[in-house]
Design a protein around this motif. Structure first.
Motif, PDB file in Angstrom:
ATOM      1  N   GLY A  94     -18.955  28.794  50.780  1.00  0.00           N
ATOM      2  CA  GLY A  94     -19.759  29.125  49.407  1.00  0.00           C
ATOM      3  C   GLY A  94     -20.525  30.515  49.805  1.00  0.00           C
ATOM      4  N   ASP A 118     -15.228  31.508  49.515  1.00  0.00           N
ATOM      5  CA  ASP A 118     -15.926  31.347  48.315  1.00  0.00           C
ATOM      6  C   ASP A 118     -14.670  30.965  47.332  1.00  0.00           C
ATOM      7  N   ARG A 119     -14.794  30.323  46.176  1.00  0.00           N
ATOM      8  CA  ARG A 119     -13.981  29.940  45.303  1.00  0.00           C
ATOM      9  C   ARG A 119     -14.121  30.827  44.175  1.00  0.00           C
ATOM     10  N   ARG A 120     -15.012  31.873  44.012  1.00  0.00           N
ATOM     11  CA  ARG A 120     -15.242  32.634  43.067  1.00  0.00           C
ATOM     12  C   ARG A 120     -14.616  33.849  43.431  1.00  0.00           C
ATOM     13  N   GLN A 171     -10.529  33.392  49.586  1.00  0.00           N
ATOM     14  CA  GLN A 171     -10.750  32.753  48.127  1.00  0.00           C
ATOM     15  C   GLN A 171     -10.208  31.268  48.195  1.00  0.00           C
ATOM     16  N   ASP A 210     -11.169  26.886  47.398  1.00  0.00           N
ATOM     17  CA  ASP A 210     -11.937  25.735  47.107  1.00  0.00           C
ATOM     18  C   ASP A 210     -11.889  24.612  47.752  1.00  0.00           C
ATOM     19  N   GLU A 218     -13.301  21.788  48.212  1.00  0.00           N
ATOM     20  CA  GLU A 218     -13.120  20.823  47.432  1.00  0.00           C
ATOM     21  C   GLU A 218     -11.545  20.255  47.027  1.00  0.00           C
ATOM     22  N   GLN A 219     -10.862  21.294  46.771  1.00  0.00           N
ATOM     23  CA  GLN A 219      -9.332  20.978  46.488  1.00  0.00           C
ATOM     24  C   GLN A 219      -8.458  21.300  47.595  1.00  0.00           C
ATOM     25  N   SER A 248      -7.980  22.753  51.715  1.00  0.00           N
ATOM     26  CA  SER A 248      -8.651  23.469  52.936  1.00  0.00           C
ATOM     27  C   SER A 248      -7.681  23.918  53.826  1.00  0.00           C
ATOM     28  N   SER A 299     -23.905  22.389  47.874  1.00  0.00           N
ATOM     29  CA  SER A 299     -23.746  21.099  47.294  1.00  0.00           C
ATOM     30  C   SER A 299     -25.003  20.252  48.002  1.00  0.00           C
TER      31      SER A 299
END
Length: 191
Positions: free
Chosen positions: A54, A77-79, A102, A104, A106-107, A109, A124
């Motif tokens: 993040g 980062d996911r963004r 890039q 996420d 959580e989805q 790794s 988080s």
């Protein structure tokens, strides 16, 4: 450290990406100094690969990359906006030991692989940070989590809460967790 001076001036640049850090002094105080506070710990641990999860502006990871040029630093980062910003700054500062990814966590790794330490700052709640860290931190590695001063260390299976340190940044504490050594999970066998 000419690169660090240049990083300070670049991070002071006003953009929507770093709007809450509108001056170079704020960037230095809120992002760069906390990262540099852990350099001795990372060196003592023999860390060779670090991920800032993040990453946002990437200032923390880039500060560590400049202070420890022998260490590979992953900015995650996911963004797309954050990733694009970091890619420009990494290119401008000529940081060969930094990779911007890039993803996420959580989805998925898989683009990251295993690291010796993962940094989290306001990503988080701590238990969720530790779940993400479990996917990328090797056994025996560290999760360094900056959080509000009123947040206690948490207990989480697979992690040993080692320390809670007050930082120079008002209102933040650093929680240090070590991933337990025992057992090998499916992610470890993929390596």
């Amino acid at each position: 450290m000419p690169r660090l001076t240049e990083a300070n001036s670049l991070c002071g640049w006003r953009s929507r990406t770093c709007f809450q850090y509108s001056t170079a002094e704020r960037v230095r105080a809120r992002l760069i100094e906390p990262a540099l506070e852990v350099v001795d710990l990372l060196e003592a641990e023999g860390v060779r690969r670090v991920a800032e999860v993040g990453c946002g502006t990437g200032a923390m990871g880039m500060a560590i990359a400049m202070a420890m040029p022998e260490v590979e630093v992953l900015l995650i980062d996911r963004r797309q906006k954050a990733v694009g910003f970091c890619e420009i700054i990494v290119w401008r500062l000529e940081l060969p030991n930094v990779k911007v990814i890039q993803a996420d966590l959580e989805q998925d790794s898989s683009p990251v692989g295993r690291v010796d330490a993962a940094l989290f700052r306001a990503v988080s709640p701590v238990p969720e940070d530790l779940e993400m860290a479990e996917e990328i931190v090797r056994r025996g590695g560290l999760a360094l989590i900056w959080t509000r001063f009123d947040q206690p260390l948490v207990e989480k299976d697979g992690w040993i809460a080692e320390e809670r340190q007050f930082t120079k940044v008002a209102g933040l504490v650093l929680h240090i967790y070590r991933r337990a050594e025992k057992g090998a999970d499916a992610a470890d066998r993929r390596e």
